[in-house]
Structures are given as C-alpha cells and as structure tokens.
Design a protein around this motif. Structure first.
Motif, PDB file in Angstrom:
ATOM      1  N   LEU A 157       0.836  -1.210   0.000  1.00 45.18           N
ATOM      2  CA  LEU A 157       0.000   0.000   0.000  1.00 45.18           C
ATOM      3  C   LEU A 157       0.872   1.261   0.000  1.00 45.18           C
ATOM      4  CD1 LEU A 157      -2.928   0.931  -0.027  1.00 45.18           C
ATOM      5  CD2 LEU A 157      -2.847   1.073   2.461  1.00 45.18           C
ATOM      6  N   ILE A 158       1.950   1.224   0.773  1.00 47.63           N
ATOM      7  CA  ILE A 158       2.874   2.376   0.788  1.00 47.63           C
ATOM      8  C   ILE A 158       3.406   2.629  -0.618  1.00 47.63           C
ATOM      9  CG2 ILE A 158       5.162   3.120   1.588  1.00 47.63           C
ATOM     10  CD1 ILE A 158       4.520   1.763   4.286  1.00 47.63           C
ATOM     11  N   LYS A 159       3.797   1.566  -1.282  1.00 47.61           N
ATOM     12  CA  LYS A 159       4.339   1.702  -2.634  1.00 47.61           C
ATOM     13  C   LYS A 159       3.277   2.259  -3.583  1.00 47.61           C
ATOM     14  CE  LYS A 159       6.530  -0.925  -6.266  1.00 47.61           C
ATOM     15  NZ  LYS A 159       6.529  -2.245  -6.855  1.00 47.61           N
ATOM     16  N   GLY A 160       2.051   1.779  -3.408  1.00 46.91           N
ATOM     17  CA  GLY A 160       0.956   2.256  -4.263  1.00 46.91           C
ATOM     18  C   GLY A 160       0.796   3.767  -4.173  1.00 46.91           C
ATOM     19  N   TYR A 161       0.779   4.287  -2.943  1.00 46.14           N
ATOM     20  CA  TYR A 161       0.642   5.741  -2.777  1.00 46.14           C
ATOM     21  C   TYR A 161       1.893   6.472  -3.264  1.00 46.14           C
ATOM     22  CZ  TYR A 161      -3.851   5.697  -0.416  1.00 46.14           C
ATOM     23  OH  TYR A 161      -5.173   5.572  -0.145  1.00 46.14           O
ATOM     24  N   LEU A 173       1.311   6.361   6.227  1.00 45.03           N
ATOM     25  CA  LEU A 173       1.202   4.906   6.427  1.00 45.03           C
ATOM     26  C   LEU A 173       2.482   4.352   7.044  1.00 45.03           C
ATOM     27  CD1 LEU A 173      -0.532   4.094   3.063  1.00 45.03           C
ATOM     28  CD2 LEU A 173      -1.482   3.534   5.300  1.00 45.03           C
ATOM     29  N   PHE A 174       3.609   4.858   6.541  1.00 46.18           N
ATOM     30  CA  PHE A 174       4.897   4.406   7.069  1.00 46.18           C
ATOM     31  C   PHE A 174       4.987   4.675   8.583  1.00 46.18           C
ATOM     32  CE2 PHE A 174       9.308   5.667   8.154  1.00 46.18           C
ATOM     33  CZ  PHE A 174       9.941   4.453   7.934  1.00 46.18           C
ATOM     34  N   ARG A 175       4.503   5.861   8.974  1.00 44.53           N
ATOM     35  CA  ARG A 175       4.563   6.214  10.396  1.00 44.53           C
ATOM     36  C   ARG A 175       3.646   5.333  11.241  1.00 44.53           C
ATOM     37  NH1 ARG A 175       4.277  11.780   8.751  1.00 44.53           N
ATOM     38  NH2 ARG A 175       2.159  11.824   9.552  1.00 44.53           N
ATOM     39  N   THR A 189      10.194  -2.074   2.739  1.00 38.06           N
ATOM     40  CA  THR A 189       9.453  -0.849   3.054  1.00 38.06           C
ATOM     41  C   THR A 189      10.152   0.385   2.491  1.00 38.06           C
ATOM     42  OG1 THR A 189       8.961  -1.934   5.151  1.00 38.06           O
ATOM     43  CG2 THR A 189       8.291   0.359   4.935  1.00 38.06           C
ATOM     44  N   PHE A 190      11.477   0.440   2.680  1.00 37.42           N
ATOM     45  CA  PHE A 190      12.177   1.673   2.290  1.00 37.42           C
ATOM     46  C   PHE A 190      12.187   1.906   0.782  1.00 37.42           C
ATOM     47  CE2 PHE A 190      13.596   1.049   6.668  1.00 37.42           C
ATOM     48  CZ  PHE A 190      13.276   2.298   7.172  1.00 37.42           C
ATOM     49  N   PRO A 191      12.464   0.871  -0.017  1.00 41.25           N
ATOM     50  CA  PRO A 191      12.345   1.127  -1.467  1.00 41.25           C
ATOM     51  C   PRO A 191      10.934   1.578  -1.854  1.00 41.25           C
ATOM     52  CG  PRO A 191      13.545  -0.891  -1.098  1.00 41.25           C
ATOM     53  CD  PRO A 191      13.033  -0.455   0.247  1.00 41.25           C
TER      54      PRO A 191
END
Length: 664
Positions: A157-161, A173-175, A189-191
DNA sequence: GTAGGGTTAG
C-alpha cells in the motif's frame, strides 16, 4: 523548528479509511469467467467500458503472459485461493489492466475467497494489483477490509501511494505501520517509500525528508542492503544531490548489480553522461553482469547525445548478455535508434519486439512524428487499437504531435476535438499546448491566442514563447511585441524571448528596433545560448560553433565549404539574408550566414567520409532557415542523404528536398 | 499456480 526525524518517528494516527465498499452477492455462475453484474468491484472515474471491450482486454492482456493465458482454465478447473493469488501476481507484472483485475477480483468474491478466515495473502495480492495499476485508493479499499495485515500488505500500500505521487499518504502509512499492526519496516518498506520521495520534486523539504528516511534506514540496520541502497541512490539523484548519491554507493554492498544499475541511472538523471559510461566500464571490470536496466540507461545516453556508433556497440553488448526480452529495454533501444536519426532501425527493433506494450507503441509513434512520417504514425495507431492495447494520453499526444510536425492541421484539430468522445481521454495541458503550437505555427496566430484564453489551464511561459516564435516566422510584429513585453515581465532573464523578438524585427528589416532589443539584452547582462552542431565520425564526435576555426583541419573545412557554396549557388541556391541578425550591408550579411555551425559540420562530414555516405548532424538549437535551404542543395550536389536533428525534430534531406516539406 | 525491493516513452 521543523525536525524531520522527530516527525517521521512520531506516532500519527492512521489516515482515515475510505468508506467500505459493498461487495454484493452476484448471480454469476460459479464456473463462468465473465464479469458479474453490478459495480461490486472498485472502479475508476472513467468512461465505463463496453462488454465487447472488456472481452478484448482480457484476451490480449492474457496473451502477454503465459500465466494469464491459462486463467480461464485455471479458474474453471482448480479455483483455489492460491491459484487466484498467482493470477493476481501475473496480472500485476506488466501493463496491468484494471478491467482484467476487476474481473478476477469479482471471481474471487463470487467464490467466497474473501469472506471470513485467513485471506491475507490473496487480499494482499489483490491490493498489490490495484497499487500496480496506480490506483492506490482502490488498494486502500481492499486494505481497509482486511482482518489481518502483515509487512507485505503495508509495503504494497505504501508503494501504491508513493508511486502515484501521493507522498504524504505514503509517509503517513509508514509512520503508522508499527503502532497499528506491530509491523516493523523491513528491506522492502524503504524502497517502496523512497520511490515516491524524489519523484515529488515540487514539495517542500524533499532534501530533509530524504535525509530523514535515510536516517531511519541506518537505524533499522538496512543500510547495506542493495535494494535499499539502490532506492536511496535514485532518491538522491532525483533531488540532484550527487554527493549524497556517491556516499550511498560507496557504503552499500557494491557487488550487487542492482546498485550499479541505479548508480548509472543516477548519473544519467544528473546529466553526467560520461560518468555513467565510466561506471558501466568499472562494472564490467569487476565482472558484474549488466541487466536490462543498465542497458536501458546506456541507450538513453547514446540517444540523447546522438552517439550512434556507441549505441550500436552497446546494442551488440546487450545481445551477448541478455537473453530474456524486456519491454523497457527494447523501448529504450528503439528510442536510441530514432534519436540517432535511424528511423528504419527503430522500425526494425519495433517489429522484432515480441514484448510490445503501450509504451512501445507510444515511443514508435513519437519517433515517426519526429521523423515527419505521419502516415505511418496513423497506421501504427490503428494497428495498436486492433491489437487490443488501449491508447493512453501519451499516445494521443504523440499522434497529435506527428500531425503538428507534418503541418496536418485539419487532422490534428479533428483528433483533438474528438479525443474525449472517441478514445475517452480528456485533453491535458500538453494536448492543448500541442494544438496551440499547431495553430500558431500554421499562421493562425489569432486562433491560437483565442485557444490559450479559452483553455481550462494557465498558459506557461514556454507556451507563450512558442507563439512568439510563430509570430517571428509569420512576421506578426504587433502580436509578437505584446507577447514579448509580457514575457519580459514574467522572466526578464530568459535570452530566447529577446532573441525571438530581435528576429521578428530583423526579418522585417526593422534594424533599429532589432538593435534596441540587442542592446537591452546587453544592458541586462543576458547572454544567448551559443549555437553548436555535432557530427560523429567513427569513435569521435566533432563539435562546431558559429565561425569556429578551432578544428585541427579548419582550413580544409573552410575551403570545402566555400567550394560547396559555389556549387550550390550554381545549382540555384540564393542565400536568404533575412536570417542574418545584424544590420550590416548585404554582402556582410551573406558572409555572416556562410559559416553557421551546421554548414561547417556538413563541410567537415563531406570531407571526412566516403562520397555517398549518409551524414548525421545534430544541432542544439532550431535549424536556421538559410541553412535548411543550403542543406537541400547540399544533398542535391553531393548526392548524399543528410539527417539533421535539431532541438525539436529531424530533417531528412535527399535529392534537393527535405522530409519536413519546409514546414517546421 | 499462494502476496512485496531498483529503472525505462512524453
């Protein structure tokens, strides 16, 4: 004071969820593969597709992947959640089709795979599919309905946004992930997060934010991971921080080809082409096998610098090292040949490409437009639709641009007026800009001004400059002065505005005004861009400026040019002194045209290559009108083909004529 | 046949 570290570490609340979607029971038969009725599946705000179109999408997309082509049989014979997960994975990999995924999603719902129980893997696969389609809100709808989520879910989901350019939501989301689901960021997560930070260059504190994420990477102990390192390199490169790029590169495990590939792309982004090539050689010296991404970057360098010989060598190298086809690499190769003036080679690459996607068609249509081959561009557009691929906004922009290059105003306006109804694509700013350029270039200055006023976007200065250029071409001094005055206010230090206005005056013989513009420029301390032309001979590229005598065989070049000018004058060439920009007497004006950089580059090429060879020449600015005329005669008297690339398009000269039919 | 890393057209 803003402290990104604190901000990143602070526990925010989860961004508010979307309203839950309603997934109704459907009347669809259990073994059918057609879409169930109703809007059960998340959908975009787009013109709904017809049933016939939906069928076409699924058939053609399936043909690009063996896993997908087996989809109907798989669903009919072994309909398990595992099978569906695999299908979603295949559907996400290349050119994801939203409607195909929606059909699969519907099938999974119908079969009850998303009901109670553990469906984390399948739901994540579906979520990832919507994220790959650049539909993060649809992915979020799936996310909000999940009973359990793990790191894979959050990362997807993070990548999607992030990749949809919605950086703040990705960061939020990351937070939240650790606090909300006790999921710690990992090497994926980071990439995912970083892919959206550099991309969003307009935002504030991009540098600080990147640094803060980098600090989190170090804190998580992931700074040696090649994929994390590669994404840090890309992020810093996107913000232009080359020193940080190098520092990250030195720090990670550099035996991994991923990092090298990112580093080469970073140099390309920062316009450090030589450093990129050097990095490639270093990589080969360390026995690291390049992958497709590396070749894509190298093709982009060779194309942008018109280095055909180097491009051919890199192509040969790629054939030896890469066995599996990759659409992106092939598209970059096609563009490289086109950028080097070899449109027929670009065609060959396109026709031999068995992994054709929308970008392949877009690239080829763009190339055909730039090389003044609009009929082929239209044919290719028809072929694209027949193959089942759906044209996007870039396809239509490239086709519009092909009409513009060829002066096909009627066709261009027709396409522009019908694109929403016929193709379901709303004109963007770029489509408007292209049509305004088309109108102005063809002499319809008033109509172009009217379109600027009526369009639903604010015109940028570059668009006004295009109209100013058209005023210069068509001698509309009144409108030209109005636009120039406005531009002088908006960007007082942009040299092109002064030069264009000066040219209008000079072309109309109004030398006093032309001199006034020139002295205003000097008074404000503004230098115009110097004109240069390049020609490649074997392994060497030779550069020429105006009246340039720095070449080692300069005397011979000037002698050859004088000889050539004599020959073309005998054949009917008359110097067009209206392109001279100074108010000197006629003979001096003629003299000032004679040693333009593109003429010197041709005279050199004619000396240095066997007679009959095609000469490929590149210029950094728009080709001068007198040189264009001279080139037509050069092709006539020498029997050579000449391909001239200027900052806008290609001109193919042969037997006294140019492919642009004098419309450019 | 169970889900996730870097880039490429304009």
């Amino acid at each position: 004071m803003f402290c990104p570290l604190v901000w990143l570490c602070s526990a925010g609340s989860l961004p508010s969820p979307m309203p839950p979607i309603i997934l109704p029971p459907t009347p669809c038969a259990a073994n059918s593969t057609s879409l169930p009725a109703g809007d059960a599946i998340p959908h975009r705000n787009r013109k709904p597709t017809t049933r016939r179109q939906r069928c076409r999408i699924s058939v053609t997309t399936a043909s690009s992947s063996s896993a997908l082509s087996a989809a109907p049989a798989l669903i009919a014979n072994a309909p398990t959640p595992r099978a569906f997960s695999a299908l979603f994975k295949a559907a996400s990999s290349s050119s994801p089709s939203h409607s195909l995924g929606a059909q699969l999603h519907a099938q999974a719902v119908v079969r009850g795979f998303l009901g109670d129980g553990d469906n984390t893997i399948l739901s994540t696969a579906i979520l990832n599919f919507y994220a790959s389609c650049r539909e993060p809100d649809l992915a979020r709808q799936v996310f909000d309905r999940m009973a359990r989520r793990n790191a894979v879910t959050w990362n997807a989901l993070i990548k999607g946004y992030a990749q949809a350019g919605r950086r703040d939501e990705a960061l939020a989301l990351f937070r939240c992930m650790r606090r909300h689901d006790r999921v710690a960021p990992d090497k994926y997560t980071f990439p995912a997060l970083l892919s959206g930070i550099g991309r969003n260059r307009g935002g504030v504190c991009v540098q600080e934010l990147g640094g803060a994420v980098h600090a989190q990477v170090v804190k998580s102990g992931l700074d040696k991971d090649p994929f994390v390192g590669a994404s840090l390199v890309s992020m810093y490169a996107a913000t232009g921080a080359l020193e940080d790029v190098k520092a990250v590169f030195d720090d990670v495990d550099t035996l991994d080809p991923v990092v090298w590939s990112s580093m080469i792309s970073a140099y390309v982004n920062c316009k450090e082409e030589e450093a990129a090539l050097l990095t490639f050689y270093k990589m080969l010296c360390q026995d690291i096998k390049p992958r497709q991404f590396v070749y894509s970057s190298l093709f982009a360098i060779c194309g942008s610098m018109s280095m055909l010989e180097m491009g051919r060598q890199v192509h040969a190298h790629s054939l030896k090292n890469i066995t599996d086809k990759d659409a992106a690499m092939t598209n970059a190769l096609l563009t490289m040949y086109s950028d080097c003036g070899c449109i027929d080679d670009a065609w060959r690459v396109f026709n031999s490409n068995d992994v054709v996607d929308v970008i392949s068609y877009n690239s080829m249509i763009l190339a055909l437009g730039q090389h003044a081959r609009p009929k082929e561009a239209v044919e290719l557009f028809k072929r694209m639709k027949f193959s089942g691929l759906i044209p996007d906004e870039v396809t239509l922009l490239n086709l519009l641009s092909a009409f513009n290059h060829a002066g096909l105003i009627h066709e261009g306006l027709h396409l522009f007026d019908s694109m929403l109804d016929m193709e379901g694509i709303k004109p963007t700013y770029q489509h408007y800009a292209c049509v305004i350029d088309m109108l102005a270039r063809s002499g319809e200055i008033e109509e172009s001004m009217k379109t600027i006023k009526e369009m639903p976007f604010e015109a940028e200065t570059s668009l006004w400059r295009i109209v100013l250029g058209a005023c210069s071409k068509h001698g509309d001094i009144e409108t030209g002065i109005k636009i120039a005055e406005m531009l002088f206010e908006m960007e007082p230090y942009e040299p092109t505005n002064y030069i264009l206005l000066g040219n209008i005056c000079a072309r109309l013989g109004r030398w006093t005004e032309a001199e006034k513009v020139r002295s205003l420029m000097e008074k404000r301390g503004i230098d115009g861009d110097d004109a240069f032309s390049w020609i490649e001979m074997g392994q060497t590229t030779h550069r020429f400026g105006v009246d340039d005598r720095s070449h080692p065989i300069s005397e011979e070049i000037y002698r050859n040019l004088d000889r050539l000018i004599g020959s073309i004058k005998a054949a009917g060439y008359v110097p067009d002194t209206s392109f001279a920009t100074h108010s000197t007497e006629k003979d001096r004006r003629e003299e000032s045209l004679r040693y333009h950089c593109e003429k010197l580059a041709f005279a050199f090429g004619d000396l240095a290559s066997p007679s009959g060879d095609t000469l490929r020449i590149m210029k950094n600015l728009r080709v001068c009108g007198d040189c264009h005329s001279a080139y037509k005669y050069f092709s006539l008297v020498t029997g050579r083909k000449i391909v001239l690339r200027d900052n806008h398009r290609f001109h193919h000269f042969y037997n006294g004529a140019c492919s642009c039919v004098d419309y450019w």
